[in-house]
Design a protein around this motif. Structure first.
Motif, PDB file in Angstrom:
ATOM      1  N   SER A   1       0.773  -1.179   0.076  1.00 27.44           N
ATOM      2  CA  SER A   1       0.068   0.056   0.030  1.00 27.44           C
ATOM      3  C   SER A   1       0.962   1.165  -0.070  1.00 27.44           C
ATOM      4  CB  SER A   1      -0.748   0.056   1.045  1.00 27.44           C
ATOM      5  OG  SER A   1      -1.843  -1.163   1.127  1.00 27.44           O
ATOM      6  N   PHE A   2       1.999   1.250   0.678  1.00 28.17           N
ATOM      7  CA  PHE A   2       2.751   2.281   0.712  1.00 28.17           C
ATOM      8  C   PHE A   2       3.556   2.517  -0.663  1.00 28.17           C
ATOM      9  CE2 PHE A   2       7.129   4.132   1.246  1.00 28.17           C
ATOM     10  CZ  PHE A   2       6.970   5.272   1.895  1.00 28.17           C
ATOM     11  N   CYS A   3       3.711   1.624  -1.337  1.00 29.66           N
ATOM     12  CA  CYS A   3       4.451   1.506  -2.381  1.00 29.66           C
ATOM     13  C   CYS A   3       3.614   2.182  -3.485  1.00 29.66           C
ATOM     14  CB  CYS A   3       4.989   0.313  -2.872  1.00 29.66           C
ATOM     15  SG  CYS A   3       6.426  -0.131  -2.154  1.00 29.66           S
ATOM     16  N   LEU A   4       2.317   1.692  -3.348  1.00 29.32           N
ATOM     17  CA  LEU A   4       1.141   2.329  -4.407  1.00 29.32           C
ATOM     18  C   LEU A   4       0.900   3.713  -4.098  1.00 29.32           C
ATOM     19  CD1 LEU A   4      -1.398  -0.766  -4.208  1.00 29.32           C
ATOM     20  CD2 LEU A   4      -0.291   0.427  -6.356  1.00 29.32           C
ATOM     21  N   ARG A   5       1.051   4.175  -2.963  1.00 34.03           N
ATOM     22  CA  ARG A   5       1.026   5.636  -2.568  1.00 34.03           C
ATOM     23  C   ARG A   5       2.296   6.399  -3.260  1.00 34.03           C
ATOM     24  NH1 ARG A   5       3.557   9.093   0.945  1.00 34.03           N
ATOM     25  NH2 ARG A   5       2.504  10.922   1.406  1.00 34.03           N
ATOM     26  N   GLN A   6       3.404   5.673  -3.169  1.00 34.14           N
ATOM     27  CA  GLN A   6       4.472   6.435  -3.755  1.00 34.14           C
ATOM     28  C   GLN A   6       4.250   6.556  -5.383  1.00 34.14           C
ATOM     29  OE1 GLN A   6       5.185   8.024  -0.688  1.00 34.14           O
ATOM     30  NE2 GLN A   6       7.261   7.993  -2.000  1.00 34.14           N
ATOM     31  N   SER A   7       3.588   5.362  -5.892  1.00 34.47           N
ATOM     32  CA  SER A   7       3.778   5.403  -7.336  1.00 34.47           C
ATOM     33  C   SER A   7       2.610   6.303  -7.816  1.00 34.47           C
ATOM     34  CB  SER A   7       2.944   3.998  -7.880  1.00 34.47           C
ATOM     35  OG  SER A   7       1.822   3.769  -7.319  1.00 34.47           O
ATOM     36  N   GLU A   8       1.535   6.732  -7.185  1.00 32.39           N
ATOM     37  CA  GLU A   8       0.471   7.680  -7.292  1.00 32.39           C
ATOM     38  C   GLU A   8       1.192   9.156  -7.196  1.00 32.39           C
ATOM     39  OE1 GLU A   8      -2.397   7.554  -8.172  1.00 32.39           O
ATOM     40  OE2 GLU A   8      -2.863   5.271  -7.941  1.00 32.39           O
ATOM     41  N   LEU A   9       1.980   9.419  -6.202  1.00 33.21           N
ATOM     42  CA  LEU A   9       2.652  10.620  -6.122  1.00 33.21           C
ATOM     43  C   LEU A   9       3.741  11.032  -7.119  1.00 33.21           C
ATOM     44  CD1 LEU A   9       3.247  10.716  -2.045  1.00 33.21           C
ATOM     45  CD2 LEU A   9       1.471  11.971  -3.613  1.00 33.21           C
ATOM     46  N   LYS A  10       4.419   9.855  -7.735  1.00 34.44           N
ATOM     47  CA  LYS A  10       5.563  10.091  -8.556  1.00 34.44           C
ATOM     48  C   LYS A  10       4.832   9.691 -10.040  1.00 34.44           C
ATOM     49  CE  LYS A  10       8.620  10.866  -5.541  1.00 34.44           C
ATOM     50  NZ  LYS A  10       9.407  12.285  -5.212  1.00 34.44           N
ATOM     51  N   GLY A  11       3.569   9.406 -10.306  1.00 35.05           N
ATOM     52  CA  GLY A  11       3.115   9.390 -11.444  1.00 35.05           C
ATOM     53  C   GLY A  11       3.267   8.251 -12.205  1.00 35.05           C
ATOM     54  N   THR A  12       3.700   6.909 -11.410  1.00 35.56           N
ATOM     55  CA  THR A  12       4.021   5.946 -12.218  1.00 35.56           C
ATOM     56  C   THR A  12       2.958   4.762 -11.555  1.00 35.56           C
ATOM     57  OG1 THR A  12       5.382   4.965 -10.318  1.00 35.56           O
ATOM     58  CG2 THR A  12       6.398   6.165 -12.080  1.00 35.56           C
ATOM     59  N   ALA A  13       1.639   5.366 -11.438  1.00 34.87           N
ATOM     60  CA  ALA A  13       0.624   4.272 -10.881  1.00 34.87           C
ATOM     61  C   ALA A  13       0.093   3.257 -11.998  1.00 34.87           C
ATOM     62  CB  ALA A  13      -0.715   5.153 -10.477  1.00 34.87           C
ATOM     63  N   LYS A  14       0.388   3.607 -13.239  1.00 35.27           N
ATOM     64  CA  LYS A  14       0.003   2.618 -14.299  1.00 35.27           C
ATOM     65  C   LYS A  14       1.024   1.493 -14.631  1.00 35.27           C
ATOM     66  CE  LYS A  14      -2.784   6.216 -16.923  1.00 35.27           C
ATOM     67  NZ  LYS A  14      -2.855   6.969 -17.900  1.00 35.27           N
ATOM     68  N   SER A  15       2.007   1.648 -13.863  1.00 36.12           N
ATOM     69  CA  SER A  15       3.351   0.355 -14.185  1.00 36.12           C
ATOM     70  C   SER A  15       2.582  -0.989 -13.755  1.00 36.12           C
ATOM     71  CB  SER A  15       4.504   0.912 -13.077  1.00 36.12           C
ATOM     72  OG  SER A  15       4.033   0.694 -11.646  1.00 36.12           O
ATOM     73  N   ILE A  16       3.495  -1.782 -14.203  1.00 34.73           N
ATOM     74  CA  ILE A  16       3.314  -3.315 -14.149  1.00 34.73           C
ATOM     75  C   ILE A  16       3.218  -3.570 -12.670  1.00 34.73           C
ATOM     76  CG2 ILE A  16       3.756  -5.579 -14.644  1.00 34.73           C
ATOM     77  CD1 ILE A  16       5.432  -4.450 -17.093  1.00 34.73           C
ATOM     78  N   GLU A  17       4.164  -3.266 -11.924  1.00 39.04           N
ATOM     79  CA  GLU A  17       4.292  -3.522 -10.416  1.00 39.04           C
ATOM     80  C   GLU A  17       2.969  -3.151  -9.772  1.00 39.04           C
ATOM     81  OE1 GLU A  17       6.681  -2.401 -12.262  1.00 39.04           O
ATOM     82  OE2 GLU A  17       8.658  -3.277 -11.509  1.00 39.04           O
ATOM     83  N   ALA A  18       2.718  -1.725 -10.088  1.00 43.28           N
ATOM     84  CA  ALA A  18       1.385  -1.138  -9.201  1.00 43.28           C
ATOM     85  C   ALA A  18       0.092  -1.829  -9.736  1.00 43.28           C
ATOM     86  CB  ALA A  18       1.336   0.322  -9.780  1.00 43.28           C
TER      87      ALA A  18
END
Length: 319
Positions: A235-252
């Protein structure tokens, strides 16, 4: 100028054998997870899942307390299903995201999830080798199962630490995506805090509070907190991906699917118990809910709070 990620050849890609989890390893900012180490973590992650299944079946196929000695097979199956619902989904998502990076952007998952997987694996190793200390005195496993499960989890922890050491450095934002705080990032931030609280609560809290949120009783609630911790890390990594604009990545995407499936299954099983599938409840006739789930009902505020956290995870994952 930061070097761009380089995609490794397909022959060196890592996979869990299914397209749902299939992802490729990349080089990130001068550091990389070597394919051999990624495959090692994947294989050991699968073995760790099998070890967890073996431990869960052994511990939950019967109840050592004479007060619950007449529990039905239906109850045992529901309890074992609870031990598989959230842990296995989150475990697979953690392994997948810790062994790869995206092909088009640097990863917010590989380094933190490798470290989180190592911590969770060490906790599970301790819960296997020193079972009575983690199960309120119950000693339910054979010596061979203790050693086998413990060694598998230790090996997974070592491999994860090596992946963490070799994974990339600072993660860069995607300039094509917004980096402003969004509703999704706030939701994942709250979810990560909630899951982290319920990951550490069973470690320090007495019975019956220690059985929340996994609802696995004295036998497995504390060991299972390792998977709640992995959920908090995802969940924390998903928060970071949302903040950094990488929420569409494969890992997310993998993390969202794993958390959504795990929390959905967890909530479904709790709902079935509350309805009264296990000998009666709030809707079906019988006293099964009060007879075989006294710990869950003894701490209604904590139980309700944990269910709200899982609901929040499901809501955030569908945004």
């Amino acid at each position: 100028k930061q070097p761009q990620p380089q995609i490794l050849p397909k022959s060196q890609s890592t996979s869990l054998g299914d397209s749902y989890w299939s992802i490729q390893a990349t080089t990130v900012n001068g550091g990389e997870i070597p394919p051999s180490k990624g495959k090692a973590v994947t294989i050991l992650g699968i073995l760790s899942a099998l070890a967890w299944i073996a431990v869960s079946v052994t511990a939950l196929s019967y109840h050592p307390d004479p007060k619950f000695s007449d529990c039905t097979m239906r109850h045992n199956i529901l309890t074992m299903s609870q031990a598989f619902a959230f842990p296995l989904q989150v475990g697979f998502a953690a392994v997948a995201s810790s062994t790869s990076c995206c092909s088009d952007t640097t990863s917010h998952f590989a380094k933190p999830m490798s470290l989180a997987l190592a911590v969770a694996s060490l906790w599970l190793a301790g819960a296997s080798l020193l079972a009575p200390r983690f199960a309120f005195g119950y000693d339910l496993y054979s010596p061979s199962l203790k050693v086998a499960a413990g060694l598998v989890h230790i090996a997974t922890a070592v491999a994860s630490l090596l992946s963490w050491k070799n994974s990339g450095g600072q993660v860069q934002s995607n300039p094509d995506e917004t980096t402003k705080t969004s509703l999704a990032s706030r939701l994942w931030g709250i979810a990560s805090l909630g899951l982290f609280w319920f990951a550490i609560c069973p470690i320090f809290a007495p019975y019956p509070l220690a059985t929340v949120p996994t609802i696995l009783g004295k036998r497995l609630s504390r060991p299972a907190s390792a998977f709640t911790f992995l959920g908090a890390a995802l969940s924390f990594c998903l928060r970071q991906s949302e903040l950094k604009g990488t929420a569409k990545s494969i890992e997310a995407s993998i993390a969202r699917k794993g958390l959504l499936l795990g929390s959905s299954l967890h909530l479904t099983l709790i709902a079935l118990k509350l309805i009264g599938l296990d000998g009666g409840g709030f809707l079906l006739p019988g006293n099964g809910l009060w007879e075989v789930y006294p710990a869950m009902l003894a701490v209604p505020f904590a139980t309700a709070s944990s269910l709200l956290v899982h609901m929040l995870v499901c809501f955030a994952a569908t945004r």
